[in-house]
Scaffold this motif. Structure first.
Motif, short mmCIF file in Angstrom:
data_model
loop_
_atom_site.label_atom_id
_atom_site.label_comp_id
_atom_site.label_asym_id
_atom_site.label_seq_id
_atom_site.Cartn_x
_atom_site.Cartn_y
_atom_site.Cartn_z
N ILE A 1 34.98 39.81 43.61
CA ILE A 1 36.04 38.98 43.03
C ILE A 1 37.36 39.75 42.93
O ILE A 1 38.46 39.18 43.03
CB ILE A 1 35.61 38.48 41.63
N ALA A 2 37.24 41.06 42.77
CA ALA A 2 38.42 41.88 42.49
C ALA A 2 39.53 41.78 43.55
O ALA A 2 40.72 41.76 43.19
CB ALA A 2 38.00 43.34 42.30
N PRO A 3 39.26 41.74 44.86
CA PRO A 3 40.35 41.66 45.84
C PRO A 3 41.29 40.48 45.62
O PRO A 3 42.50 40.59 45.86
CB PRO A 3 39.62 41.55 47.18
N GLU A 4 40.77 39.31 45.19
CA GLU A 4 41.65 38.17 44.93
C GLU A 4 42.62 38.48 43.80
O GLU A 4 43.80 38.06 43.84
CB GLU A 4 40.81 36.94 44.56
N ILE A 5 42.12 39.22 42.80
CA ILE A 5 43.01 39.61 41.70
C ILE A 5 44.07 40.59 42.22
O ILE A 5 45.26 40.50 41.86
CB ILE A 5 42.19 40.23 40.56
N LEU A 6 43.64 41.52 43.08
CA LEU A 6 44.58 42.50 43.62
C LEU A 6 45.65 41.84 44.48
O LEU A 6 46.82 42.30 44.51
CB LEU A 6 43.83 43.55 44.44
N ILE A 7 45.29 40.77 45.19
CA ILE A 7 46.30 40.04 45.99
C ILE A 7 47.38 39.47 45.08
O ILE A 7 48.59 39.56 45.37
CB ILE A 7 45.63 38.93 46.81
N GLY A 8 46.95 38.90 43.96
CA GLY A 8 47.93 38.37 43.00
C GLY A 8 48.79 39.46 42.42
O GLY A 8 50.02 39.29 42.25
N VAL A 9 48.18 40.61 42.13
CA VAL A 9 48.95 41.74 41.61
C VAL A 9 49.95 42.22 42.67
O VAL A 9 51.10 42.57 42.36
CB VAL A 9 48.00 42.89 41.18
N ALA A 10 49.54 42.23 43.95
CA ALA A 10 50.44 42.66 45.03
C ALA A 10 51.62 41.70 45.16
O ALA A 10 52.77 42.14 45.38
CB ALA A 10 49.66 42.73 46.34
N ALA B 1 46.55 49.97 47.27
CA ALA B 1 45.80 50.24 48.51
C ALA B 1 44.60 51.13 48.23
O ALA B 1 43.49 50.89 48.73
CB ALA B 1 46.72 50.87 49.55
N ILE B 2 44.84 52.20 47.44
CA ILE B 2 43.74 53.12 47.11
C ILE B 2 42.67 52.39 46.30
O ILE B 2 41.47 52.53 46.55
CB ILE B 2 44.28 54.34 46.34
N LEU B 3 43.12 51.58 45.34
CA LEU B 3 42.17 50.84 44.50
C LEU B 3 41.37 49.84 45.35
O LEU B 3 40.16 49.67 45.15
CB LEU B 3 42.94 50.11 43.39
N THR B 4 42.08 49.21 46.30
CA THR B 4 41.39 48.25 47.18
C THR B 4 40.30 48.95 47.99
O THR B 4 39.20 48.41 48.17
CB THR B 4 42.39 47.59 48.14
N PHE B 5 40.63 50.17 48.49
CA PHE B 5 39.62 50.90 49.26
C PHE B 5 38.36 51.16 48.43
O PHE B 5 37.24 50.92 48.91
CB PHE B 5 40.22 52.24 49.72
N PHE B 6 38.54 51.63 47.21
CA PHE B 6 37.37 51.94 46.38
C PHE B 6 36.62 50.68 45.98
O PHE B 6 35.38 50.68 45.86
CB PHE B 6 37.81 52.73 45.13
N ILE B 7 37.34 49.57 45.78
CA ILE B 7 36.67 48.31 45.44
C ILE B 7 35.83 47.82 46.61
O ILE B 7 34.67 47.43 46.43
CB ILE B 7 37.71 47.25 45.01
#
Length: 601
Positions: free
Chosen positions: A47-56, A84-90
């Motif tokens: 679920i986290a990548p969708e949240i990261l897209i909004g944050v981006a 980007a770093i957080l996305t990689f680890f997620i």
């Protein structure tokens, strides 16, 4: 005709079956918790990548005033780099936990299905013979094989899918209510309808899948019976008739599946429209709020993406429910078999003292079969150690029932059976049955070699011992003429051998077991006169140090018995030696006269 133990589960909730399965699987608690934990963590990472897209999006729009800036990342470049770093680890974490949950769930599925099949088989072995006389072997094979496999398929993917749908609803719902309670209410409005639909379809599909399991059992039974009776089918030129009967069973299975598929297939179109309503509400209302400035643009992006992530996976409930219903219908059948009561219990702790003499006593023994009411009444017989008792009488008079009671295939309703003075109910089944060698009229040979079949009751027997037993049973003469001798495969149920050859192998197998008591249930019924005479010679040799109980229709085979009992309608009508019974001029004498051709016209 359907199997009574595999009764329909339409009146039992699938969730009740799940509860029974969870209770059975309590020994796997750690594996279940570990697999569930990995499924939950994987879905949270998913679920986290969708949240990261909004944050981006928020970073691009608001830059130094973004949410990331409040965390200490001052420039937009720093914020994007951190994302980007957080996305990689997620993504790495999601991949790792997907690997772990798949390993855990699949290994659990393999372990649980193996243990269930083994437990079901071992339990079936403990059931009394009446169970196997009233239940189809095809149904039992379908339960232990196909039904267990249905449960394995659900654990392989369905269990994880159910957990992840629940995690999605809870996690996404929490994010929604944090960002916008109004949008959350709109997005979650279809969920009660979706859940209601899921339960509605579950209630409709449950009985249908129970019927599917019944039909696959019937089909397995038909195939098993026809393949086992292929010689009879061919001899009656009934191939076409049997093909049509199999087609009818197959079509019944197809029809049962068709009804279940029709219900499960209707789920997705109905739920899709409910999902569309929730998505449109988020899309339009959220968009208006973002245009009006009451909702952050990044938050709007998160909500739009998460709405899809929340609602679209719910369409997968159709497949999950399909797997769940099939698995629970199968689980019910497996657990019903495991719950079948063991009527002949191995409660005895005593063993027969060595050396076992083989003194047998039936004292006022009575027994009735529940299904037919036939049986025996008030039978008292004594077989001294080392002597031979012959049982004669019409078919259905109760002769074989006495043998079944002696082996504790059944327990008597009244009276007592003793060996060497010990009630057989006080003995362990192993001690009792190791003392008895059985040669049945219906010879069963296992698929394998002659050596393997002869050594079945004594796996450590040497080839010399095997050959001696075969010679005693007059079987060595035909074995040594075979191209591979003892290594000759007998085929399924001994199909490659003649009836007389199978009978002699059965006798040799019992002799190699070297039991002090030998039971012959019409052991010479399938042999020619020459072979019968040979077997009689061998019985005369081995009978000196064994107690022998013989059931025979050919009276010529029992003239030397120490005692002959004539059984009529479940009672001992007369007893004595051959000479004594002829002098009585009763039932035995009349039957002797018929068989020897001296009957009056």
């Amino acid at each position: 005709m359907s199997d009574p133990t595999q009764r329909s589960t339409s009146h039992i909730s699938s969730f009740a079956a799940l509860g029974r399965l969870i209770r059975y699987a309590r020994g796997y608690r750690r594996q279940i918790i570990a697999a569930t934990t990995c499924s939950i963590i994987n879905k949270l990472f998913d679920i986290a990548p969708e949240i990261l897209i909004g944050v981006a999006i928020d970073v691009v729009v608001n830059q130094e005033d973004s949410f990331m800036a409040s965390l200490g990342f001052e420039t937009a470049r720093e914020q994007i780099t951190a994302l980007a770093i957080l996305t990689f680890f997620i993504w790495a974490g999601e991949s790792l936990f997907e690997y772990l949950y798949q390993i855990l769930w699949r290994n659990l599925a393999q372990r649980l299905q193996s243990d269930l099949r083994q437990d079901a088989y071992e339990h079936a072995q403990k059931l009394d013979m009446s169970f196997f006389e009233t239940h189809s072997s095809g149904q039992l094979v379908a339960t232990m094989n196909d039904d267990v496999n249905q449960l394995e398929r659900f654990l392989d993917g369905g269990a994880n899918a159910m957990i992840q749908v629940l995690v999605t609803v809870v996690a996404v719902g929490a994010v929604f209510f944090v960002l916008s309670p109004l949008i959350a209410l709109l997005a979650f409005t279809p969920i009660p309808l979706i859940i209601w639909g899921a339960f509605y379809f579950q209630r409709k599909a449950g009985p249908l899948y129970a019927d599917v399991r019944e039909k696959v059992g019937d089909l397995s039974s038909r195939l098993s019976n026809n393949l086992g009776g292929i010689a009879t089918i061919k001899s009656f030129t009934a191939e076409q008739r049997e093909a049509e009967r199999l087609k009818a069973s197959s079509e019944a299975y197809v029809e049962a599946n068709r009804k279940a598929i029709r219900i499960s297939s209707a789920f997705i179109p109905v739920i899709r429209m409910a999902i569309l309503a929730g998505f449109l509400a988020t899309f339009t209302v959220g968009g208006m709020m973002a245009l009006g400035g009451s909702l952050n643009v990044g938050a709007y992006g998160v909500l739009v993406f998460l709405t899809q992530r929340l609602l679209w996976p719910l369409t997968g409930l159709a497949e999950v429910i399909d797997l769940f219903e099939r698995a629970m219908a199968s689980t019910q059948r497996i657990l019903n078999l495991l719950a079948e009561p063991v009527r002949v219990r191995d409660n005895g702790r005593e063993v027969l003292p060595e050396p076992v003499r083989g003194d047998i006593e039936f004292e006022k023994v009575g027994f009735r079969y529940a299904a037919s009411g036939a049986g025996i009444s008030d039978i008292s017989l004594r077989v001294p150690a080392g002597s031979t008792l012959a049982l004669v009488g019409a078919t259905g008079s109760g002769k074989s029932t006495l043998v079944k009671l002696l082996l504790r295939f059944y327990d008597p309703d009244r009276g007592e059976i003793r060996i060497d003075g010990k009630p057989i109910g006080s003995l362990s089944l192993r001690s009792l049955r190791e003392a008895i060698g059985l040669v049945s009229q219906d010879v069963y040979l296992f698929e394998g070699t002659i050596r393997e079949n002869l050594a079945y009751g004594n796996p450590q027997a040497s080839d010399q011992e095997i050959v001696e037993a075969a010679k005693t049973a007059e079987a060595w003469s035909f074995i040594r003429e075979l191209p591979d001798g003892l290594a000759t495969p007998v085929g399924e149920r001994g199909v490659r051998l003649s009836g007389g050859q199978r009978q002699r192998l059965s006798l040799a197998r019992a002799l190699l077991k070297n039991s002090p008591i030998l039971v012959l249930d019409e052991a010479t019924s399938a042999v020619d006169n020459e072979t019968e005479a040979a077997i009689q010679r061998s019985l005369a040799r081995i009978g000196h140090n064994r107690t022998v109980v013989m059931i025979a229709h050919r009276l010529s085979t029992i003239v030397d018995a120490d005692q002959i009992a004539v059984i009529r309608e479940g009672r001992v009508a007369e007893a004595g030696t051959h000479a004594e019974l002829l002098q009585k001029d009763g039932l035995y004498a009349a039957q002797w006269a018929v068989q020897t051709g001296h009957a009056l016209p």
